[in-house]
Design a protein around this motif. Sequence first.
Motif, mmCIF file in Angstrom:
data_model
loop_
_atom_site.group_PDB
_atom_site.id
_atom_site.type_symbol
_atom_site.label_atom_id
_atom_site.label_comp_id
_atom_site.label_asym_id
_atom_site.label_seq_id
_atom_site.Cartn_x
_atom_site.Cartn_y
_atom_site.Cartn_z
ATOM 1 N N GLN A 1 0.455 -0.805 -0.171
ATOM 2 C CA GLN A 1 -0.101 -0.242 -0.353
ATOM 3 C C GLN A 1 0.714 0.741 -0.255
ATOM 4 O OE1 GLN A 1 -1.962 -1.144 3.822
ATOM 5 N NE2 GLN A 1 -3.993 -0.817 2.680
ATOM 6 N N PRO A 2 1.612 1.817 -0.557
ATOM 7 C CA PRO A 2 2.229 2.570 -1.077
ATOM 8 C C PRO A 2 1.451 4.084 -0.917
ATOM 9 C CG PRO A 2 2.627 1.523 -3.070
ATOM 10 C CD PRO A 2 1.689 1.226 -2.262
ATOM 11 N N ILE A 3 0.810 4.142 -0.899
ATOM 12 C CA ILE A 3 0.389 5.363 -1.340
ATOM 13 C C ILE A 3 -0.470 5.412 0.971
ATOM 14 C CG2 ILE A 3 -2.042 4.278 -1.420
ATOM 15 C CD1 ILE A 3 -2.779 7.371 -2.520
ATOM 16 N N LYS A 4 0.127 4.212 1.829
ATOM 17 C CA LYS A 4 -0.291 4.628 3.078
ATOM 18 C C LYS A 4 0.806 5.257 3.504
ATOM 19 C CE LYS A 4 -3.103 2.031 4.793
ATOM 20 N NZ LYS A 4 -3.266 0.300 5.765
ATOM 21 N N LEU A 5 2.471 4.560 2.898
ATOM 22 C CA LEU A 5 3.331 4.780 3.477
ATOM 23 C C LEU A 5 3.971 6.494 3.155
ATOM 24 C CD1 LEU A 5 5.689 3.346 4.720
ATOM 25 C CD2 LEU A 5 6.827 3.803 2.244
ATOM 26 N N ALA A 6 3.823 6.575 1.825
ATOM 27 C CA ALA A 6 3.689 7.980 2.069
ATOM 28 C C ALA A 6 2.361 9.379 2.692
ATOM 29 C CB ALA A 6 3.102 8.607 -0.256
ATOM 30 N N VAL B 1 11.093 6.079 -3.454
ATOM 31 C CA VAL B 1 9.623 5.478 -2.515
ATOM 32 C C VAL B 1 8.930 6.734 -3.056
ATOM 33 C CG1 VAL B 1 8.988 5.841 -0.102
ATOM 34 C CG2 VAL B 1 11.149 5.272 -0.385
ATOM 35 N N THR B 2 7.687 5.548 -3.473
ATOM 36 C CA THR B 2 6.825 6.650 -4.192
ATOM 37 C C THR B 2 5.681 7.809 -3.185
ATOM 38 O OG1 THR B 2 6.165 4.540 -5.256
ATOM 39 C CG2 THR B 2 4.674 6.211 -5.774
ATOM 40 N N GLY B 3 6.301 8.984 -4.039
ATOM 41 C CA GLY B 3 5.600 10.098 -2.610
ATOM 42 C C GLY B 3 4.125 10.241 -3.813
ATOM 43 N N LEU B 4 3.604 11.216 -2.575
ATOM 44 C CA LEU B 4 1.545 10.907 -2.854
ATOM 45 C C LEU B 4 1.139 11.902 -3.977
ATOM 46 C CD1 LEU B 4 0.391 12.296 0.795
ATOM 47 C CD2 LEU B 4 -0.361 10.572 -0.463
ATOM 48 N N ASN B 5 2.328 12.516 -4.769
ATOM 49 C CA ASN B 5 2.562 13.152 -5.782
ATOM 50 C C ASN B 5 2.134 12.266 -7.132
ATOM 51 O OD1 ASN B 5 1.632 15.251 -4.929
ATOM 52 N ND2 ASN B 5 4.106 15.802 -5.148
ATOM 53 N N ALA B 6 2.711 11.078 -7.121
ATOM 54 C CA ALA B 6 2.120 10.328 -7.769
ATOM 55 C C ALA B 6 0.190 9.436 -8.589
ATOM 56 C CB ALA B 6 3.349 8.702 -7.671
ATOM 57 N N TYR B 7 0.097 9.517 -7.089
ATOM 58 C CA TYR B 7 -1.252 9.503 -6.926
ATOM 59 C C TYR B 7 -2.564 10.310 -7.625
ATOM 60 C CZ TYR B 7 1.219 4.909 -5.252
ATOM 61 O OH TYR B 7 2.254 4.485 -4.947
ATOM 62 N N PRO B 8 -4.277 9.672 -8.408
ATOM 63 C CA PRO B 8 -4.534 10.909 -8.506
ATOM 64 C C PRO B 8 -5.574 11.476 -7.071
ATOM 65 C CG PRO B 8 -5.618 8.880 -9.034
ATOM 66 C CD PRO B 8 -4.117 8.480 -8.964
ATOM 67 N N LYS B 9 -5.211 12.746 -7.005
ATOM 68 C CA LYS B 9 -6.184 12.680 -5.422
ATOM 69 C C LYS B 9 -7.187 12.506 -4.613
ATOM 70 C CE LYS B 9 -4.176 17.387 -3.474
ATOM 71 N NZ LYS B 9 -4.223 17.990 -3.384
#
Lengths: 351, 436
Positions: free
Chosen positions: B245-250, B299-307
């Motif tokens: 869950q990379p977005i949760k880590l971010a 490490v993937t950041g939040l900006n890589a995902y749609p808001k």
Amino acid sequence: MIEFIAAIFAISLALYCVFGGADFGGGILELFKGATRRRCQVELITKAMGPVWEANHMWLIIAIVITFNGFPAAYSAISIIFHVPLTIMLFGIVLRGCAFTFRHYDVRRNLSQKVYSVIFAASSTITPFMMGVIAGSCLLGELHSIDGHSYWDVYIAPWCNLFCFAVGLFTCCIFAFLAAVFLVDEAGNDEELAVIFRQRALVANGLCVLSGAFVFLTAWLRGFQLIELAVSNYLVLVAFLIATVLLLLLWRTLLFKSKGGRLMAALQVVMILLGFLGMMFPNFIRGAEGAGFGAIDLYHSAAGPLTLYYLAWGLVVGLFIILPLLGYLLYVFKAKPTYTETDSSIGFRID
Amino acid sequence: MTDLLAARAQMGLSLAFHIIFACIGIAMPFMMAIAHGMWIKTRKPLYRTLTQSWSKGVAIFFVIGAVSGTTLSFELGLLWPTFMRHAGGIIGMPFSWEGAAFFVEAIALGLFLYGWGRIPEILHWFFGLMVGVSGVASAIFVVAANAWMNSPAGFDWVNGEAINIDPWAAMFNEAIWVMGWHMVLGAFQATGFAVGGIHAALLLRKPSSALHREAMTIALAIGAVAAFIQPLSGHSCAESVAHRQPIKLAAMEGHFETSTRAPLLIGGIPDEDAGLTRYALEIPGMLSFLAFGHIDAEVTGLNAYPKENWPPVAITHIAFQVMVACGGVMALLGLWFFVLLWKGKEKVTSPLFLRMAWLCTPLGLVAVWAGWTVTEIGRQPWIIYNIMRTADAVTPMPGLVYPFWSFTALYIALLATVFWLMKRQIQALDLIEPTE
């Protein structure tokens, strides 16, 4: 596989009605303490329930888990339609467990005891009442679809009517009756207490008959063909016949102080439940298709084959572990009456 | 209040309320088994008084845990029927195992609480232990269900329906063990430091009390050991989350920009609109290292995902910092405790230490709440990660604000009553405590 799981579900409900029902009944009886030996009646009920009530109520959890694991579409629909009565029932369950335990474990015994007792007795009545209301509503099956109907029609009308309240009242009566019969035996050689609960049992028995008749009356008043439904199914007919015979036998047992009252009372409750389930089978809620919920029955709402397979095995293994332990619990605390000779001598007679 | 917010609030409140009592139910039986065992071995009256005194508290906490657990099993359907319709057949199995484990626990508790003098002593002790073992099992089973929500497995999602359901694969998903043990350790920490802290305060009032000293020692020992192991468990969880869950880590880390040599942020307040975390202390490269094992890992950041798929970042990040901070303080207190104990049993009664222990009483519980906030809020907007949104799972019944306020009132009343009962309990203990 579905039938096997449904059978375990029925057994679970039956055990809940007998053991949990007796617990509820104990609380209901506290509302009718009469004039003599009031504190002793409460002490007997508390002592009888103390070690076993939490385990007794687990049968409800088992039934709920079977529903949401094995028949998730039914669980989902029931949770939507009966949101309000289920919430009221939940408040009853929470307050009841807490009031009972607080009353027993609070180190100081002052006015707080009275508060606990009121909450315990009230919630012990409301919870089985709502259970009966929901059961009656499932049987009545007068649902309305969410689209095109008011909040009242969808979420209140199915259960807020005289018939369902009559079933709720009947449920309270049979649980009170069950508890009274159990408590006769729990009173042991305290003859005075045994007489008190024998009287309660006889009165409750009569009230069961009256409230049962009231159920049929209210059904007839709203044009619900309950009698036809009952006689159309042989299993239901036999169950109700046995229940009636047991009723007469029990009357005799109580009057002549013979043995076997507990078993007969438990069997009678189980017969009534079986009759109810027989009328319902295979539905969780009758009449749901007409209201746009889809058929809420065992076959249409069942989960996939692998889920049912694991559920069936889980139940078998689980019961294999649970039943011997439960047997031991009941043996330790129920093999002898709650009040034995030694207990009677430790001042419980003071009112 | 919208219906969705009311449903979320009610579920969150019910879970937060239940977990207080669940933690006690998981860990206290082990502490009681130790005290009970000491009574059987040494026959010193203080151990029997302690066991029976703790039992009274446990009985009260246990019943509230049981009824609040029943409430949750109803609320799964009352609030999230669409979720249950799809998930019930997939993840129902751990719930049924939990039901069985809890049944065993209820039986064992009845035998333990009421069995004094009625069953053989060693069997009586064994049932006390059984309460704890089934409690731990229950905890792992129930966390397995939550692990599945975060790490869905055992089904294919086709046209809005689950097919090819395999309940075994669903239950034994990638996250069950890391999450399960993290929760169990958290429960031991929460209970150990809470009970230890209370007895520390009582010891400050009554420095000669051997009972409170023994009680505090048992409780803090357990809490401290859990506090030492917990960072390792937490690290496993973070590694797992980084992978699944990379977005949760971010969100946890307040990490907006995808980068290698990603810095670890200590503290700080994420600003979602600006896309950065302010006021944080940065340790260069540390996040890449901790999450993936080497400084050059990306490490993937939040900006890589749609808001619209972002969880509430500030809450998730701050909760995470709170959890780790509490854990750190508890580990330090635990270390201090063992140093004192090593110097001599009576050294733990040092007033400074007792005062600190008393201040740390709520830390374990705060950490448990914070941790659950991280994992639940961090999973939003999903109820089943990447499969079903929370907003799509809620009940169609309107007016959810009414049950929300009703349950809130109920929980407040019960908490107030429990505090009051514990106060009376402690006062009574002062009167009946034996000398040694």
